[in-house]
Design a protein around this motif. Structure first.
Motif, PDB file in Angstrom:
ATOM      1  N   LEU A 196       0.841  -1.203   0.000  1.00 12.00           N
ATOM      2  CA  LEU A 196       0.000   0.000   0.000  1.00 12.00           C
ATOM      3  C   LEU A 196       0.874   1.249   0.000  1.00 12.00           C
ATOM      4  O   LEU A 196       1.798   1.393   0.814  1.00 12.00           O
ATOM      5  CB  LEU A 196      -0.910  -0.016   1.232  1.00 12.00           C
ATOM      6  CG  LEU A 196      -2.112   0.926   1.238  1.00 12.00           C
ATOM      7  CD1 LEU A 196      -3.058   0.590   0.097  1.00 12.00           C
ATOM      8  CD2 LEU A 196      -2.838   0.846   2.569  1.00 12.00           C
ATOM      9  N   VAL A 209     -12.929   0.901  -0.535  1.00 15.15           N
ATOM     10  CA  VAL A 209     -12.370   1.182  -1.865  1.00 15.15           C
ATOM     11  C   VAL A 209     -10.946   0.644  -1.969  1.00 15.15           C
ATOM     12  O   VAL A 209     -10.559   0.041  -2.982  1.00 15.15           O
ATOM     13  CB  VAL A 209     -12.407   2.695  -2.148  1.00 15.15           C
ATOM     14  CG1 VAL A 209     -11.673   3.015  -3.445  1.00 15.15           C
ATOM     15  CG2 VAL A 209     -13.850   3.182  -2.228  1.00 15.15           C
ATOM     16  N   GLN A 210     -10.145   0.845  -0.936  1.00 19.19           N
ATOM     17  CA  GLN A 210      -8.777   0.321  -0.938  1.00 19.19           C
ATOM     18  C   GLN A 210      -8.763  -1.198  -1.081  1.00 19.19           C
ATOM     19  O   GLN A 210      -7.997  -1.757  -1.869  1.00 19.19           O
ATOM     20  CB  GLN A 210      -8.060   0.725   0.357  1.00 19.19           C
ATOM     21  CG  GLN A 210      -7.645   2.178   0.432  1.00 19.19           C
ATOM     22  CD  GLN A 210      -6.934   2.501   1.740  1.00 19.19           C
ATOM     23  OE1 GLN A 210      -7.163   1.852   2.755  1.00 19.19           O
ATOM     24  NE2 GLN A 210      -6.073   3.498   1.701  1.00 19.19           N
ATOM     25  N   ALA A 212     -11.136  -3.160  -2.283  1.00 17.52           N
ATOM     26  CA  ALA A 212     -11.635  -3.558  -3.601  1.00 17.52           C
ATOM     27  C   ALA A 212     -10.551  -3.418  -4.658  1.00 17.52           C
ATOM     28  O   ALA A 212     -10.370  -4.301  -5.511  1.00 17.52           O
ATOM     29  CB  ALA A 212     -12.856  -2.717  -3.966  1.00 17.52           C
ATOM     30  N   ASP A 213      -9.802  -2.327  -4.611  1.00 22.20           N
ATOM     31  CA  ASP A 213      -8.698  -2.141  -5.556  1.00 22.20           C
ATOM     32  C   ASP A 213      -7.632  -3.213  -5.371  1.00 22.20           C
ATOM     33  O   ASP A 213      -7.031  -3.687  -6.346  1.00 22.20           O
ATOM     34  CB  ASP A 213      -8.078  -0.752  -5.381  1.00 22.20           C
ATOM     35  CG  ASP A 213      -8.995   0.360  -5.867  1.00 22.20           C
ATOM     36  OD1 ASP A 213      -9.933   0.057  -6.626  1.00 22.20           O
ATOM     37  OD2 ASP A 213      -8.783   1.522  -5.473  1.00 22.20           O
ATOM     38  N   GLY A 214      -7.373  -3.598  -4.122  1.00 26.50           N
ATOM     39  CA  GLY A 214      -6.385  -4.629  -3.867  1.00 26.50           C
ATOM     40  C   GLY A 214      -6.777  -5.970  -4.465  1.00 26.50           C
ATOM     41  O   GLY A 214      -5.939  -6.677  -5.031  1.00 26.50           O
ATOM     42  N   VAL A 216      -8.702  -6.492  -7.098  1.00 27.99           N
ATOM     43  CA  VAL A 216      -8.719  -6.452  -8.557  1.00 27.99           C
ATOM     44  C   VAL A 216      -7.336  -6.158  -9.125  1.00 27.99           C
ATOM     45  O   VAL A 216      -6.850  -6.867 -10.018  1.00 27.99           O
ATOM     46  CB  VAL A 216      -9.740  -5.412  -9.053  1.00 27.99           C
ATOM     47  CG1 VAL A 216      -9.712  -5.315 -10.574  1.00 27.99           C
ATOM     48  CG2 VAL A 216     -11.142  -5.784  -8.590  1.00 27.99           C
ATOM     49  N   GLU A 217      -6.689  -5.124  -8.622  1.00 25.17           N
ATOM     50  CA  GLU A 217      -5.444  -4.653  -9.227  1.00 25.17           C
ATOM     51  C   GLU A 217      -4.215  -5.397  -8.717  1.00 25.17           C
ATOM     52  O   GLU A 217      -3.330  -5.744  -9.500  1.00 25.17           O
ATOM     53  CB  GLU A 217      -5.272  -3.150  -8.959  1.00 25.17           C
ATOM     54  CG  GLU A 217      -6.418  -2.291  -9.476  1.00 25.17           C
ATOM     55  CD  GLU A 217      -6.543  -2.349 -10.991  1.00 25.17           C
ATOM     56  OE1 GLU A 217      -5.543  -2.670 -11.658  1.00 25.17           O
ATOM     57  OE2 GLU A 217      -7.650  -2.083 -11.500  1.00 25.17           O
ATOM     58  N   GLN A 218      -4.144  -5.655  -7.418  1.00 25.76           N
ATOM     59  CA  GLN A 218      -2.936  -6.255  -6.860  1.00 25.76           C
ATOM     60  C   GLN A 218      -2.955  -7.781  -6.944  1.00 25.76           C
ATOM     61  O   GLN A 218      -2.006  -8.390  -7.445  1.00 25.76           O
ATOM     62  CB  GLN A 218      -2.764  -5.838  -5.396  1.00 25.76           C
ATOM     63  CG  GLN A 218      -1.503  -6.402  -4.747  1.00 25.76           C
ATOM     64  CD  GLN A 218      -1.315  -5.880  -3.332  1.00 25.76           C
ATOM     65  OE1 GLN A 218      -1.971  -4.938  -2.900  1.00 25.76           O
ATOM     66  NE2 GLN A 218      -0.406  -6.502  -2.590  1.00 25.76           N
ATOM     67  N   GLU A 220      -5.566  -9.707  -8.359  1.00 26.65           N
ATOM     68  CA  GLU A 220      -6.291 -10.205  -9.532  1.00 26.65           C
ATOM     69  C   GLU A 220      -7.161 -11.418  -9.183  1.00 26.65           C
ATOM     70  O   GLU A 220      -7.250 -12.387  -9.933  1.00 26.65           O
ATOM     71  CB  GLU A 220      -5.318 -10.556 -10.664  1.00 26.65           C
ATOM     72  CG  GLU A 220      -4.517  -9.350 -11.155  1.00 26.65           C
ATOM     73  CD  GLU A 220      -3.604  -9.695 -12.319  1.00 26.65           C
ATOM     74  OE1 GLU A 220      -3.612 -10.865 -12.744  1.00 26.65           O
ATOM     75  OE2 GLU A 220      -2.879  -8.807 -12.796  1.00 26.65           O
ATOM     76  N   GLY A 224     -14.014  -7.742 -11.121  1.00 28.79           N
ATOM     77  CA  GLY A 224     -14.617  -6.497 -10.650  1.00 28.79           C
ATOM     78  C   GLY A 224     -15.117  -6.638  -9.235  1.00 28.79           C
ATOM     79  O   GLY A 224     -15.667  -7.670  -8.844  1.00 28.79           O
ATOM     80  N   ASP A 226     -17.316  -4.077  -6.640  1.00 23.84           N
ATOM     81  CA  ASP A 226     -18.023  -2.800  -6.508  1.00 23.84           C
ATOM     82  C   ASP A 226     -18.587  -2.698  -5.093  1.00 23.84           C
ATOM     83  O   ASP A 226     -19.609  -3.313  -4.777  1.00 23.84           O
ATOM     84  CB  ASP A 226     -19.145  -2.714  -7.542  1.00 23.84           C
ATOM     85  CG  ASP A 226     -19.875  -1.377  -7.480  1.00 23.84           C
ATOM     86  OD1 ASP A 226     -19.327  -0.418  -6.909  1.00 23.84           O
ATOM     87  OD2 ASP A 226     -21.015  -1.296  -7.998  1.00 23.84           O
TER      88      ASP A 226
END
Length: 321
Positions: A196, A209-210, A212-214, A216-218, A220, A224, A226
């Protein structure tokens, strides 16, 4: 008598020859099957190796593209003095990113199906253990201050007090009897915190939000995520699409576990987990419930009152506050 013996002996020789033929045919069939299995195994290894090479090639093409952009930007900086600073900065960024991408290309890839099968064993064992001990279907994630993560607690009674100092895995206290284990999301959350860039949020909205991003982005783990946050009522519902590890409603699924562990650790309070099919909205709905802050509800009420007052002022022709 001699004729009978002759015929009997002839018949025995015939049966022996037939049995030998059958044995030979069975042996040939087994040998062909073994040869076919070896060919399939070799083909499988070849395909895995080719897939790994293709992924490494993709990373390296990306690296070469970034380097090419960096070189062009540096050359443009030399040709256009007025934009030299911007172009040189862009060129340095491209070159640096290209080098990192090239040399940090992962050398080994693990298919999602392999990870899903590893998790499936833990899910089956967890369900069996909970059923054998007569535990409830509640899944509560309790903050673990020793590791800055959380632990999974499965209670035995409808009314329970989440354990805070118990060691586990079995909790034998009368009000908190149940199962207390390390969840799959704990180590994922530790890795998430190390990567982070800023501080971990301590309020439900930015924290959801953090996380959720982790996912999907970190990691995978999903295509998605939401999040829908109702901080006043202590609820975060995440709509999950494209789970990499299959059905999310299984025991301590990595996606649901990571969300619950992250909320429990970030908000420093127990989190109850519920998972259900998402219907038309998404594949799955992961709902985390927790005790809301008293100030959260007051702040939201004040914000709503201010909004109504602003609307009333504007409708009366006055200046909004």
């Amino acid at each position: 008598m001699s004729t009978y013996d002759f015929e009997s002996g002839d018949r025995t020789e015939t049966e022996t020859a037939t049995g030998t033929a059958f044995d030979g045919e069975s042996t040939d069939r087994l040998e062909r099957a073994e040869a076919r299995a070896e060919l399939l195994a070799e083909e499988n290894r070849r395909l895995r190796a080719r897939n790994a090479r293709a992924r490494r090639s993709k990373y390296r093409r990306t690296a070469l593209g970034l380097v090419a952009i960096g070189v062009c930007a540096v050359a443009g900086g030399a040709a256009f003095p007025d934009s030299r600073e911007i172009l040189l900065a862009l060129g340095a960024t491209g070159l640096f990113g290209g080098l990192l991408t090239y040399y940090l290309t992962p050398g080994q890839f693990v298919a999602a199906s392999v990870g899903e099968r590893v998790y499936a064993a833990w899910a089956a064992n967890g369900d069996s253990l909970a059923a054998e001990l007569g535990l409830r279907e509640d899944r509560v994630y309790v903050p673990d201050e020793r590791a800055d993560t959380a632990r999974l607690y499965v209670p035995a009674r409808a009314e329970f007090e989440p354990p805070t100092e118990a060691e586990g895995p079995l909790v034998l206290e009368r009000d908190g009897r149940g199962l207390l284990v390390a969840p799959t999301g704990a180590t994922l959350f530790e890795e998430f915190r190390r990567a982070l860039s800023g501080e971990l949020a301590n309020r439900p909205e930015p924290l959801a939000v953090q996380l959720a991003d982790g996912l999907v982005e970190q990691f995978e783990l999903a295509d998605g995520v939401d999040p829908d946050v109702d901080a006043a009522n202590g609820r975060v519902t995440a709509a999950i699409s494209g789970s990499a590890f299959g059905a999310v409603d299984r025991f301590d699924h990595p996606i649901a576990s990571f969300l619950a562990v992250g909320l429990a650790a970030g908000l420093d309070r127990p989190v109850t987990l519920e998972v259900e099919a998402g219907g038309e909205r998404a594949d799955w709905l992961v709902t985390c419930r927790f005790e809301p802050d008293e100030t959260t509800g007051e702040n939201e009420t004040e914000a709503a009152d201010d909004s109504e007052s602003d609307g009333a002022s504007e409708s009366d022709g006055g200046e909004p506050r």
